[in-house]
Structure formats: C-alpha cells, structure tokens
Scaffold this active site. Structure first.
Site, PDB file in Angstrom:
ATOM      1  N   LYS A 113       0.728  -1.074  -0.048  1.00 41.66           N
ATOM      2  CA  LYS A 113       0.067  -0.076  -0.005  1.00 41.66           C
ATOM      3  C   LYS A 113       0.888   1.264  -0.025  1.00 41.66           C
ATOM      4  O   LYS A 113       0.439   2.277  -0.453  1.00 41.66           O
ATOM      5  CB  LYS A 113      -0.842  -0.070   1.267  1.00 41.66           C
ATOM      6  CG  LYS A 113      -1.919  -1.188   1.391  1.00 41.66           C
ATOM      7  CD  LYS A 113      -2.748  -1.213  -0.017  1.00 41.66           C
ATOM      8  CE  LYS A 113      -3.984  -2.249   0.541  1.00 41.66           C
ATOM      9  NZ  LYS A 113      -3.525  -3.784   0.456  1.00 41.66           N
TER      10      LYS A 113
HETATM   11  C1  LIG Z   1      -4.066  -4.838  -0.117  1.00 42.62           C
HETATM   12  C2  LIG Z   1      -3.477  -6.066  -0.055  1.00 42.62           C
HETATM   13  C3  LIG Z   1      -3.643  -7.109  -1.046  1.00 42.62           C
HETATM   14  C4  LIG Z   1      -4.628  -6.932  -2.058  1.00 42.62           C
HETATM   15  O1  LIG Z   1      -4.590  -5.598  -2.862  1.00 42.62           O
HETATM   16  P1  LIG Z   1      -5.834  -5.153  -3.732  1.00 42.62           P
HETATM   17  O2  LIG Z   1      -5.385  -3.967  -4.607  1.00 42.62           O
HETATM   18  O3  LIG Z   1      -6.736  -4.972  -2.770  1.00 42.62           O
HETATM   19  O4  LIG Z   1      -6.388  -6.184  -4.543  1.00 42.62           O
HETATM   20  C5  LIG Z   1      -2.701  -8.014  -1.048  1.00 42.62           C
HETATM   21  N1  LIG Z   1      -1.751  -8.224  -0.378  1.00 42.62           N
HETATM   22  C6  LIG Z   1      -1.430  -7.369   0.580  1.00 42.62           C
HETATM   23  C7  LIG Z   1      -0.491  -7.444   1.555  1.00 42.62           C
HETATM   24  C8  LIG Z   1      -2.194  -6.392   0.604  1.00 42.62           C
HETATM   25  O5  LIG Z   1      -1.763  -5.126   1.571  1.00 42.62           O
END
Ligand SMILES: *Cc1c(COP(=O)(O)O)cnc(C)c1O
Length: 489
Positions: A113
């Site tokens: 993120k």
């Molecule tokens: C948010 C997240 C995902 C999923 O990503 P999306 O964009 O919501 O599909 C996968 N792995 C981790 C560690 C995340 O924080």
C-alpha cells in the site's frame, strides 16, 4: 485527461477533481476517458531511470493537471531513502528460473500500500490547491489491514486534511492492529468496527452517500481507498518498473511478453496491471490470485459475481474481501457502458449477485487467468520456497506463488507481486516453517530473524512498547454518527 463515472457518462472531471473527490457522487468510480498509449521509445527511456523518475513519467500521462516536475518532486518525497529501505524502492528478485518476485513492501509500513499511499497525500494536497478548495478534506478509510496504516503514515500531519480509519475488529493481524492503534499525528483517528472488512467498506460508502448534500461545516469527505484514482496511477508504475528491470538485467529483450500474478483483494493492484497492459506494456496474462475467499475465481471462471457466500478469516487478511470494489472499473473499461455497470452494481446491492454477458466474460478471460489457494496451500509454499530457494514470502505472496505455479507458460517469465514483508505475519510464517511460536509478536519476529537471517524492517521492530493511542470500538451501524460527531465537533 477527463475522468468519467463508471455509472454515469455525463460526469466529467479533471484529474485534480477526481483525486479530491475519490468517488463519484453517484457511487461510481472515476475512470479515465481513455487509456494513454505508449510506444517503444517511451519504454526504452524508462529503463535507465530511477523509481521517482519513472513514476513521474508514467503518472503524468494520467494526471494531466500536474506537471512532470511536480510529480517528480512528489516521487522523490515518496520513494526516497527516508521512506524506503531499498534504493530500488520496488526491487525484482529472481527466485527460480523464469520466476521473479516484485517486492512492493520496502516502504514505511512494510506492505505494498505504501507504493501508492506515499504518493496520494501529496496528490490530494496539491489537488486541494489546484481546485481552490478551502474546506478540510476528511479522508475516510476502510481497511482490511494494510491500507489503514499506509494511509495514516501518508496523511499524518498533512495540512488541510483529517484522516479517519476503520478496521474490522478481530479481522486484522496483531501487528497490523498495533501499527494502527499506536499511530501518532494531530489529524488522525482510528476506530475498530464490530464486523468484517466488507461491513467497514460498506459503512464508508454509505457515509459518502448520506453526506452527499450535507453541510459539513467546512469539511468535505474524500477517500484514500484504492477506488481513488490517485492510488491507482502510482500502482501502474511498478509494472513498468519490473519490466524495465528485467530488460536492464538482460533477462528479457525489449518487447518480450511477461506474465504477472497478483494476490488480489479489492482488485486495485491487478487493475493497475491491466492499465499498464492496455497502455502498451508487453504484459501477457494477468493472473488473479485469491485465498479461500474465492469470489473472483468464480467470477473470472463463470462470469457470475456472487457475494452471498461464507466469509473466511485467513492468514492473508488483506485479501479477505467479498466485494472487490475496483472490479467495477474493469467492467466499465471492457463494456464502455455506464448504464450496464450501473445495473450490475445495483443487482449486486439488491440481490447479492450479478452475471455478465458471454462476450464480456470472453474479453475478460482473454487477459485474466485466476486461481485460489487456501491457508494450508499458502503455508506449504512458504515452507517449500524457503527450503528450495532460501526466499521467504509472506502469506499473501505465497497465495500468489501457488496460483502462479499453475499458470506458468513455457518461455514466458512470470513476475509474482510480493505485497507484504513476512515479518508482518510472523505467526503464520513461523507456523509454515514448522516452528512453534508463542504469542508475543516481537519475540516471533526475533525468532524468524534467527532462523532466516533476514532483516526485520525498522518500522516493525520499533513498534514494541509504543503507547496505544486509539481505543474506540464502534458498531458498524454507528459509523456515520462517529464521522459526523468527529467532523462537526
Ligand atoms: C491490499 C493487499 C492486497 C490486495 O490488493 P488489492 O489491491 O486490494 O487487490 C494483497 N496483499 C497485501 C499484503 C495487501 O496489503
């Protein structure tokens, strides 16, 4: 570049307005009128650039109200050494012949993120200026674990903003929770919601709808969830990054096709890959990997999206999602039909499922593969990849790895997106390695370190002993009142 709502083609906003609003007033997602196109020389020029330069170059194609210089400054702030513990920001590691991990977790919260949430606050701050906005932007975030901390870190003490984060009580890992409840900053708020992630996300969407025409006394609502185009644009960049690095290291030639497997929850990460592909990056197939919450596997197999199913809490909590919001953008891009999307979303809301037409499914399946992997399968991968390659992955990455193995094509490199540091989920990882663990997260991190020799990220080690600053627990039906009493106080 103009931005349209996926549910109403008459909505047309500038990039800065789209970043500021987060979500269209009709509930639709703001989506670029067309996908910018690149050519070979654009791709060639990226190869020698650092991460911030690549980010500026790619994002400038989408965020046309921002200059490339402005974006470059943001890029240096976002991905510099004070924030990222790897000079490449998002390094590509060869794990076995033809299979690579694109590590997206070297930022301040140790999850992918950060790649977008170190950028979004700067984009939003500039958008408030560019649009002459005088009100305070109150950012509402529903999180399945990683977005919350990423957004808090990105927005803390950013002028003109206030941020409120809602996470599912008992629905995030212990480290994730600790990261959020110890957050400092004068403009931050954190509450846990009695419910799961979808409850929290629905709650936030309902707050937007309820406040649409309300006077919020000098405040306006915005979103830092991956529905904000200011999050999607920075995510497109690392698909280019991985490709450029494979060319640079001589593993592929410019123009060769590469497949990507993406551990998916809200469909933001993989949708950015679709944008990259449609721009002209030589992406072959995009493989959507799910955990036991396999709603997307079913959808990409049958064209039927059905959220009426059990919700499983897994060892990959950031993917514990039944309603993947960003899928709506894909439906729009593939159909180019806002009234069709509006109808499908209405059906999802009222009857709990929808079915796309045969030709739409065909177009989706031409690009997207899919698969799912449960906790036991992910644990098996963590153990095996460690034993065979001395590469340690977290449970989200492991889900993707397991699915990638089933989709690898002869002669086509596979890039697995690695989305979190294994130290964020030390209990699950130790268990997968066949080690007993106690219940102290920090002792577990040390144990994992002793076992693997891999560095513990500074930000996680530093959590120990930090005071808990946020203790609010609220019912999912109380979220609106909570927000109103916060912004109106
Ligand atoms: C948010 C997240 C995902 C999923 O990503 P999306 O964009 O919501 O599909 C996968 N792995 C981790 C560690 C995340 O924080």
């Amino acid at each position: 570049m103009k931005y349209y709502s996926t549910r109403d083609k008459s909505v047309s906003l500038s990039a800065a307005e789209a970043v500021k609003m987060g979500l269209s007033r009709d509930g639709g997602l703001l989506t670029p009128e067309q996908i910018p196109q690149i050519d070979r020389s654009f791709l060639e020029s990226l190869i020698s650039m650092d991460y911030a330069q690549r980010a500026a170059k790619v994002m400038a194609l989408y965020l046309t109200d921002y200059t490339e210089e402005e974006l470059l400054t943001f890029g240096h702030n976002a991905y510099g050494p004070e924030k990222f513990d790897d000079p490449a920001a998002a390094p590509v590691r060869k794990v076995e012949d033809g299979t690579y991990c694109l590590e997206l977790w070297h930022g301040p919260t140790s999850a992918f993120k950060d790649m977008a949430l170190q950028m979004l606050p700067q984009l939003l701050s500039a958008a408030l200026r560019k649009t002459g906005e005088k009100r305070t932007a109150c950012i509402l975030v529903a999180t399945s674990g990683d977005t919350g901390k990423g957004a808090l870190e990105g927005f803390k003490d950013v002028k003109g903003t206030r941020i409120l984060v809602f996470y599912p009580k008992d629905g995030v890992s212990a480290v994730q929770e600790l990261q959020m409840v110890t957050q400092e900053g004068d403009n931050v708020g954190v509450a846990s919601v009695v419910g799961n992630f979808d409850d929290a996300q629905t709650g936030v969407k309902e707050i937007f709808a309820a406040c649409k025409d309300k006077d919020l006394h000098g405040a306006m609502l915005s979103s830092a969830n991956s529905i904000n185009i200011g999050r999607l644009a920075p995510q497109v960049v690392y698909y280019f990054r991985a490709y450029g690095d494979l060319v640079k290291s001589g593993r592929i030639r410019l123009g060769d096709v590469v497949d990507y497997t993406v551990p998916t929850g809200n469909f933001g990460d993989i949708l950015a890959g679709y944008f990259a592909r449609q721009m002209g990056l030589p992406v072959g197939r995009l493989i959507c990997a799910s955990n036991a919450n396999d709603v997307l596997t079913e959808f990409l197999t049958t064209g039927r999206y059905d959220k009426r199913r059990p919700f499983y809490k897994t060892t990959s909590p950031s993917m514990d999602i039944l309603v993947s919001s960003n899928l709506e953008r894909l439906l729009y891009l593939v159909s180019q039909d806002a009234s069709c999307v509006e109808r499908l979303m209405r059906e999802l809301n009222t009857q709990g499922w929808y079915q796309v037409s045969g030709w739409m499914l065909e177009r989706l399946r031409a690009v997207f593969g899919c698969g799912c992997c449960d906790d036991a399968g992910a644990a098996e991968v963590i153990g095996r990849v460690w034993r065979e390659h001395k590469y340690l992955c977290d449970p989200h990455t492991a889900v993707a790895w397991a699915v990638a193995e089933k989709h690898t094509r002869e002669g086509v490199p596979m890039v697995v997106l690695s989305t979190a540091s294994p130290y964020k989920f030390p209990a699950a990882v130790l268990h997968a390695l066949g080690e007993a663990s106690g219940d102290d997260e920090f002792a577990m991190m040390e144990q994992l370190h002793a076992l693997t020799g891999m560095d513990i990220p500074k930000n996680l080690r530093g959590l120990e002993g930090r005071p808990v600053l946020h203790t609010d627990v609220i019912d999912k039906d109380a979220m609106l009142d909570y927000v109103l009493s916060d912004v109106l106080k």
